[in-house]
Motif scaffolding. Structure first.
Motif, PDB file in Angstrom:
ATOM      1  N   GLY A 146     -19.847 -66.771 -91.660  1.00 48.48           N
ATOM      2  CA  GLY A 146     -18.947 -65.755 -92.186  1.00 48.48           C
ATOM      3  C   GLY A 146     -19.272 -64.329 -91.782  1.00 48.48           C
ATOM      4  N   ASP A 147     -20.331 -64.115 -91.031  1.00 48.32           N
ATOM      5  CA  ASP A 147     -20.695 -62.764 -90.585  1.00 48.32           C
ATOM      6  C   ASP A 147     -19.993 -62.498 -89.255  1.00 48.32           C
ATOM      7  N   LEU A 148     -18.715 -62.098 -89.320  1.00 49.26           N
ATOM      8  CA  LEU A 148     -17.902 -61.984 -88.116  1.00 49.26           C
ATOM      9  C   LEU A 148     -18.292 -60.800 -87.250  1.00 49.26           C
ATOM     10  N   ALA A 149     -18.745 -59.710 -87.880  1.00 53.63           N
ATOM     11  CA  ALA A 149     -19.148 -58.537 -87.098  1.00 53.63           C
ATOM     12  C   ALA A 149     -20.360 -58.868 -86.225  1.00 53.63           C
ATOM     13  N   ALA A 150     -21.354 -59.514 -86.819  1.00 53.37           N
ATOM     14  CA  ALA A 150     -22.543 -59.902 -86.056  1.00 53.37           C
ATOM     15  C   ALA A 150     -22.171 -60.909 -84.969  1.00 53.37           C
ATOM     16  N   ALA A 151     -21.282 -61.828 -85.303  1.00 53.92           N
ATOM     17  CA  ALA A 151     -20.868 -62.842 -84.331  1.00 53.92           C
ATOM     18  C   ALA A 151     -20.177 -62.205 -83.134  1.00 53.92           C
ATOM     19  N   ALA A 152     -19.272 -61.244 -83.384  1.00 56.25           N
ATOM     20  CA  ALA A 152     -18.562 -60.574 -82.297  1.00 56.25           C
ATOM     21  C   ALA A 152     -19.545 -59.846 -81.384  1.00 56.25           C
ATOM     22  N   ALA A 173     -26.420 -68.106 -81.510  1.00 58.02           N
ATOM     23  CA  ALA A 173     -26.500 -67.238 -82.688  1.00 58.02           C
ATOM     24  C   ALA A 173     -25.117 -66.756 -83.102  1.00 58.02           C
ATOM     25  N   ALA A 174     -24.291 -66.400 -82.119  1.00 63.61           N
ATOM     26  CA  ALA A 174     -22.929 -65.940 -82.415  1.00 63.61           C
ATOM     27  C   ALA A 174     -22.141 -67.028 -83.126  1.00 63.61           C
ATOM     28  N   GLN A 208     -13.996 -64.826 -77.136  1.00 60.12           N
ATOM     29  CA  GLN A 208     -14.449 -65.068 -78.501  1.00 60.12           C
ATOM     30  C   GLN A 208     -14.747 -63.750 -79.211  1.00 60.12           C
ATOM     31  N   ALA A 209     -15.407 -62.842 -78.502  1.00 56.89           N
ATOM     32  CA  ALA A 209     -15.710 -61.532 -79.084  1.00 56.89           C
ATOM     33  C   ALA A 209     -14.426 -60.770 -79.393  1.00 56.89           C
ATOM     34  N   ALA A 210     -13.478 -60.798 -78.447  1.00 52.23           N
ATOM     35  CA  ALA A 210     -12.205 -60.099 -78.648  1.00 52.23           C
ATOM     36  C   ALA A 210     -11.428 -60.693 -79.819  1.00 52.23           C
ATOM     37  N   ARG A 211     -11.466 -61.998 -79.951  1.00 51.44           N
ATOM     38  CA  ARG A 211     -10.763 -62.666 -81.059  1.00 51.44           C
ATOM     39  C   ARG A 211     -11.277 -62.180 -82.408  1.00 51.44           C
ATOM     40  N   LEU A 212     -12.602 -62.084 -82.531  1.00 56.23           N
ATOM     41  CA  LEU A 212     -13.172 -61.653 -83.807  1.00 56.23           C
ATOM     42  C   LEU A 212     -12.941 -60.154 -84.038  1.00 56.23           C
ATOM     43  N   ASN A 213     -13.038 -59.358 -82.987  1.00 54.06           N
ATOM     44  CA  ASN A 213     -12.836 -57.919 -83.133  1.00 54.06           C
ATOM     45  C   ASN A 213     -11.371 -57.584 -83.473  1.00 54.06           C
ATOM     46  N   ALA A 214     -10.468 -58.486 -83.101  1.00 56.75           N
ATOM     47  CA  ALA A 214      -9.042 -58.244 -83.367  1.00 56.75           C
ATOM     48  C   ALA A 214      -8.652 -58.581 -84.804  1.00 56.75           C
TER      49      ALA A 214
END
Length: 383
Positions: A345-351, A337-338, A373-379
């Motif tokens: 394009g939903d990066l918040a949900a993906a993170a 799902a992530a 992967q989560a840290a990459r998107l949150n950054a």
């Protein structure tokens, strides 16, 4: 004598020697113990290499070990006068195939079938198997002992189920490498051995699948042990020799028009291997093979992987729609799902989903990858 003790030779002879003892009337459990003792004797007695007839030597020693154990049993004291068996050429009959069926008998649990296969067919010691599965040797010894008792009354010449055997070997392959035994390589060796005594398209399909996956092994992790996703792997590090062999075996199996799930899985692996770069992957054809796999298995895990293929072939929204049809309790559901949400394009949900997937990951390397992967998107800077 030939120079150097060949461990691969010993392992390859193990099922043949065990088959001889059982055919002579030995109880399976006692015969397996005797063969293990004969292997230990071989290590001691063959310092410079194997004798001219290594199978005959092992059969003779194992049979004597069996007779010694039988004589020591008070309940079978009447065998005390049984004559020793003189060394003799080993019979030409090969019961290896029956041993595969016996060790993967439906009455055994998956873990017991794997352990018994590695010991009785693979010739591994209890210690080696225990190390590979990260359990105490005493625990593995009990597991193997229970498994041998379970199949002790099974007729040795009963037909077995090919599907059960290949699934057991696939379980061995998926364990990869731990301890001092490379289980992926051992699974390939055992599957090659099975293919040599059994002409079946699913056995060939499994062997092709193993070779195609094993070909990517060097590229799966960085030198620091970090997981490298398939799309990011250095394809120059893939083993083209194994890929070519796997594809050739697969094509011959598919030509027989008796499609099974391992052939379908191998076809998907072959399509990944065929792409020189990730962008050239034929996702449309991969999706077609996943449709075949769903038809063959109905497996929710296959449907989960199919959702990824749908996302690649028809777009992330289509992939998410396919994913929505599945239970979110499936292993790796959150990771898929992530990935699809990120593609959409939903990066918040993906993170958030990457972080959730990391919590439930059973493998340390996968957990660390998902956290990165989560840290990459949150950054990423907010839009």
């Amino acid at each position: 004598m030939t120079a150097g003790l060949d461990e691969a030779l010993l392992r390859s002879l193990t099922p043949q020697v065990l088959g001889v003892l059982v055919r002579r009337g030995a109880d399976f459990a006692a015969a397996e113990d005797a063969v293990q003792e004969a292997l230990v004797e071989a290590w001691r007695a063959w310092p410079d290499g194997a004798p001219r007839d290594p199978k005959g030597w092992l059969v003779t020693v194992a049979w004597r070990k069996f007779l010694d154990a039988t004589r020591a049993d008070a309940a079978r004291r009447r065998r005390e006068e049984a004559p020793d068996v003189a060394p003799e050429p080993a019979p030409a009959v090969d019961d290896t195939l029956q041993l595969y069926f016996l060790c993967a008998h439906p009455s055994l649990t998956a873990s017991s079938a794997v352990a018994l296969t590695l010991r009785a067919v693979g010739g591994l010691t209890t210690r080696q198997i225990a190390q590979a599965y990260l359990v105490p040797e005493s625990t593995m010894a009990q597991r193997i002992s229970r498994a041998k008792r379970t199949v002790s009354d099974v007729r040795f010449d009963q037909p077995g189920e090919v599907a059960t055997v290949v699934r057991v070997l696939y379980l061995v392959f998926n364990e990869g490498y731990s301890g001092d035994v490379d289980l992926a390589a051992e699974a390939i060796r055992l599957t090659r051995q099975l293919a040599a005594v059994m002409d079946h398209p699913e056995v060939s399909g499994l062997l092709a699948l193993m070779l195609l996956h094993h070909a990517r092994r060097a590229a799966r992790k960085t030198s620091e042990g970090r997981l490298v996703p398939l799309a990011e792997q250095d394809r120059g590090r893939w083993d083209t020799r194994l890929i070519a062999e796997g594809v050739e075996i697969l094509q011959a199996a598919l030509a027989r028009d008796r499609l099974g799930e391992f052939q379908a899985q191998a076809a998907i692996a072959a399509l990944h291997a065929d792409a020189l770069v990730a962008e050239e992957t034929d996702w449309v054809q991969i999706l077609e093979w996943y449709d075949e796999l769903v038809r063959l298995t109905g497996s929710p895990v296959v449907r989960l992987n199919r959702a990824v293929a749908v996302g690649e072939a028809d777009g992330a929204r289509a992939g998410l729609a396919a994913l929505a049809e599945l239970e979110d309790s499936l292993p790796r559901y959150a990771a898929v799902a992530a990935y699809l949400h990120e593609r959409d394009g939903d990066l918040a949900a993906a993170a958030r989903l990457y972080a959730d997937a990391a919590v439930h990951a059973s493998d340390l390397a996968e957990r660390e990858h998902l956290l990165r992967q989560a840290a990459r998107l949150n950054a990423r800077p907010s839009s």
